[in-house]
Design a protein around this motif. Structure first.
Motif: not given
Length: 242
Positions: A139-148
């Motif tokens: 979850x954390x990694x996917x949400x990180x990717x959504x930022x960019x």
């Protein structure tokens, strides 16, 4: 037919997650349990869940039935359940009679609807890469990717797994075989973050995620929780890299 759940949380969470992807579905109930397979309106993703009969405190299903259900309406009823609420479900012609049992007994009816389309089956594929990891880390990694960006790339090798996204800015996370379980050849594929952001809500029911993919091939993400299974399939995003 009569079903009873002494704890409605998993069922409520499953319906909540699935309703992010589809609205009208066909829920199948037979002697083995309750299941659903549905294709999203854009024909890009599929979702599947299965709750075995043994997880119901009461499960009387003499024959297979298929319930056409509007998930928004079902979700609205399930929201009335509290922690510790039990629920009964009975079929009465074109209605589902749903009873919520806690300090008081409350009764609802849910109209069954005609849902067009044939019954779907989840495809079975052999994947080059299978990653088993902590669901919250995913979850954390996917949400990180959504930022960019609006898409990310999954890259797997025998000893490492990478998720990265690139737009004007970039995000990247790398896991070694010490961090996650990796069963992999070398493979890479790119996927829509819009869909993955919906899928990761499966972490509400499971603390582990299983990510299956191959080069530019549809992926499958499983969220197993005991004997309950929630799965998603997503077509790859085929385009030039940013």
């Amino acid at each position: 037919m009569k079903l009873k759940l002494d704890d409605t949380r998993i069922f409520s969470n499953l319906i909540g997650v699935i309703s992010e992807l589809v609205t009208e579905v066909r829920i199948k109930v037979n002697k083995d349990g309750m299941s659903l397979t549905a294709l999203d309106p854009a024909n890009v993703a599929m979702v599947y869940f299965n709750i075995p009969a043994e997880l119901f405190s009461e499960f009387n299903a003499d024959k297979e039935e298929v319930w056409g259900v509007n998930l928004d309406n079902l979700k609205a009823i399930l929201r009335r359940c509290k922690i510790g609420s039990a629920m009964t479900i009975e079929r009465d012609d074109n209605l589902l009679k749903m009873g919520i049992h806690d300090k008081i007994k409350r009764d609802f009816t849910l109209a069954l609807i005609d849902v067009e389309g044939d019954d779907k089956e989840m495809p079975t594929w052999e994947f080059k890469s299978v990653i088993k990891m902590d669901a919250q880390a995913f979850v954390d990694v996917i949400e990180d990717c959504l930022v960019v960006s609006d898409a990310c790339t999954f890259i797997a090798e025998p000893s490492r797994f990478i998720i990265e996204a690139r737009g004007l800015n970039s995000a990247r996370a790398e896991f070694s075989s010490d961090d996650v379980q990796i069963f992999s050849d070398s493979s890479a594929a790119r996927f829509s973050l819009e869909y993955l952001n919906k899928f990761i809500k499966g972490s509400k029911i499971a603390n582990r995620a299983e990510i299956n993919f191959s080069d530019n091939h549809p992926m499958r993400i499983n969220f197993p929780s005991g004997k309950v299974m929630l799965s998603f399939v997503l077509a790859p995003r085929v385009e030039q890299e940013d």
